[in-house]
Design a protein around this motif. Structure first.
Motif, PDB file in Angstrom:
ATOM      1  N   CYS A   1     -68.428 -30.193  32.464  1.00  0.00           N
ATOM      2  CA  CYS A   1     -67.676 -29.936  31.048  1.00  0.00           C
ATOM      3  C   CYS A   1     -67.740 -28.089  31.029  1.00  0.00           C
ATOM      4  N   PRO A   2     -66.653 -27.322  30.276  1.00  0.00           N
ATOM      5  CA  PRO A   2     -66.740 -25.946  30.257  1.00  0.00           C
ATOM      6  C   PRO A   2     -67.774 -25.605  29.507  1.00  0.00           C
ATOM      7  N   LYS A   3     -68.006 -26.187  28.442  1.00  0.00           N
ATOM      8  CA  LYS A   3     -69.559 -25.804  27.301  1.00  0.00           C
ATOM      9  C   LYS A   3     -70.029 -26.899  27.196  1.00  0.00           C
ATOM     10  N   SER A   4     -71.555 -26.802  26.741  1.00  0.00           N
ATOM     11  CA  SER A   4     -72.185 -27.884  26.374  1.00  0.00           C
ATOM     12  C   SER A   4     -71.929 -28.504  25.186  1.00  0.00           C
ATOM     13  N   SER A   5     -71.165 -27.598  24.456  1.00  0.00           N
ATOM     14  CA  SER A   5     -70.675 -27.941  22.959  1.00  0.00           C
ATOM     15  C   SER A   5     -69.463 -28.943  23.167  1.00  0.00           C
ATOM     16  N   ASP A   6     -69.057 -29.262  24.208  1.00  0.00           N
ATOM     17  CA  ASP A   6     -67.717 -30.048  24.463  1.00  0.00           C
ATOM     18  C   ASP A   6     -68.030 -31.301  24.019  1.00  0.00           C
ATOM     19  N   ALA A   7     -67.027 -31.832  22.888  1.00  0.00           N
ATOM     20  CA  ALA A   7     -66.924 -33.136  22.290  1.00  0.00           C
ATOM     21  C   ALA A   7     -67.267 -34.382  23.259  1.00  0.00           C
ATOM     22  N   ASP A   8     -66.422 -34.286  24.342  1.00  0.00           N
ATOM     23  CA  ASP A   8     -66.470 -35.350  25.618  1.00  0.00           C
ATOM     24  C   ASP A   8     -68.019 -35.456  26.095  1.00  0.00           C
ATOM     25  N   PHE A   9     -68.454 -34.036  26.503  1.00  0.00           N
ATOM     26  CA  PHE A   9     -69.781 -34.085  27.037  1.00  0.00           C
ATOM     27  C   PHE A   9     -70.909 -34.635  26.204  1.00  0.00           C
ATOM     28  N   LYS A  10     -70.951 -34.431  24.936  1.00  0.00           N
ATOM     29  CA  LYS A  10     -71.794 -35.011  24.000  1.00  0.00           C
ATOM     30  C   LYS A  10     -71.820 -36.385  23.964  1.00  0.00           C
ATOM     31  N   MET A  11     -70.444 -37.033  23.798  1.00  0.00           N
ATOM     32  CA  MET A  11     -70.270 -38.352  23.728  1.00  0.00           C
ATOM     33  C   MET A  11     -70.794 -39.210  25.123  1.00  0.00           C
ATOM     34  N   GLN A  12     -70.487 -38.579  26.249  1.00  0.00           N
ATOM     35  CA  GLN A  12     -71.027 -39.091  27.486  1.00  0.00           C
ATOM     36  C   GLN A  12     -72.499 -38.939  27.569  1.00  0.00           C
ATOM     37  N   LYS A  13     -73.008 -37.839  27.010  1.00  0.00           N
ATOM     38  CA  LYS A  13     -74.433 -37.894  26.984  1.00  0.00           C
ATOM     39  C   LYS A  13     -75.105 -38.954  26.013  1.00  0.00           C
ATOM     40  N   LYS A  14     -74.603 -39.144  24.966  1.00  0.00           N
ATOM     41  CA  LYS A  14     -75.058 -39.948  23.838  1.00  0.00           C
ATOM     42  C   LYS A  14     -75.097 -41.304  24.640  1.00  0.00           C
ATOM     43  N   TRP A  15     -73.960 -41.655  25.129  1.00  0.00           N
ATOM     44  CA  TRP A  15     -73.803 -42.955  25.741  1.00  0.00           C
ATOM     45  C   TRP A  15     -74.892 -43.510  26.880  1.00  0.00           C
ATOM     46  N   LEU A  16     -75.222 -42.593  27.571  1.00  0.00           N
ATOM     47  CA  LEU A  16     -76.146 -42.525  28.545  1.00  0.00           C
ATOM     48  C   LEU A  16     -77.421 -42.640  28.239  1.00  0.00           C
TER      49      LEU A  16
END
Length: 134
Positions: free
Chosen positions: A36-51
């Motif tokens: 992701c470009p930045k750790s604040s990226d919404a898709d990144f946060k969603m992926q991390k949550k799911w995992l």
């Protein structure tokens, strides 16, 4: 069976390049590479949550989660991502890499654990692992 979970941040690898780190995992771990470009990226946060909600499934499948935040990448690591994975900067990307080092899945959106696990569990190597562990 070598079972472990390892969440890596490229920033924490110190002197070791992304390329070297990934090559050391071949034959030992399957890798989920999340860019992701930045750790604040919404898709990144969603992926991390799911995992984070399926720790046992990750352990069971010898998965290693590697976070690649553009802002934290060295120029060498960014070049490796562009060359090997053909990513386009500035948007989320997900790769599932098999124990053989080959890319098994690419997605521009977060991938649900059920899809990741379903794909892994359909792989011949994983089927053999499941037979051995019964």
């Amino acid at each position: 069976m070598n079972v472990f979970i390892l969440t890596l941040s490229v920033l924490l690898w110190g002197q070791e390049s992304l390329e070297n780190s990934l090559s050391k995992m071949v034959g030992k771990s399957r890798v989920v590479l999340v860019y992701c470009p930045k750790s604040s990226d919404a898709d990144f946060k969603m992926q991390k949550k799911w995992l984070s909600e399926v720790g046992g499934g990750i352990l069971e499948r010898d998965l290693c989660i590697v976070d690649c935040v553009e802002a934290d990448l060295t120029s060498e690591d960014a070049a490796h991502l562009k060359e090997r994975f053909r990513y386009t900067p500035n948007h989320f990307c997900f790769w599932l890499i098999g124990k053989d080092g080959e890319v098994k899945l690419i997605s521009a959106k977060p991938v649900k654990p059920e899809q990741i696990f379903g794909l892994i569990d359909s792989m011949p190597m994983r089927r053999e692992e499941m037979k051995r562990n019964k």
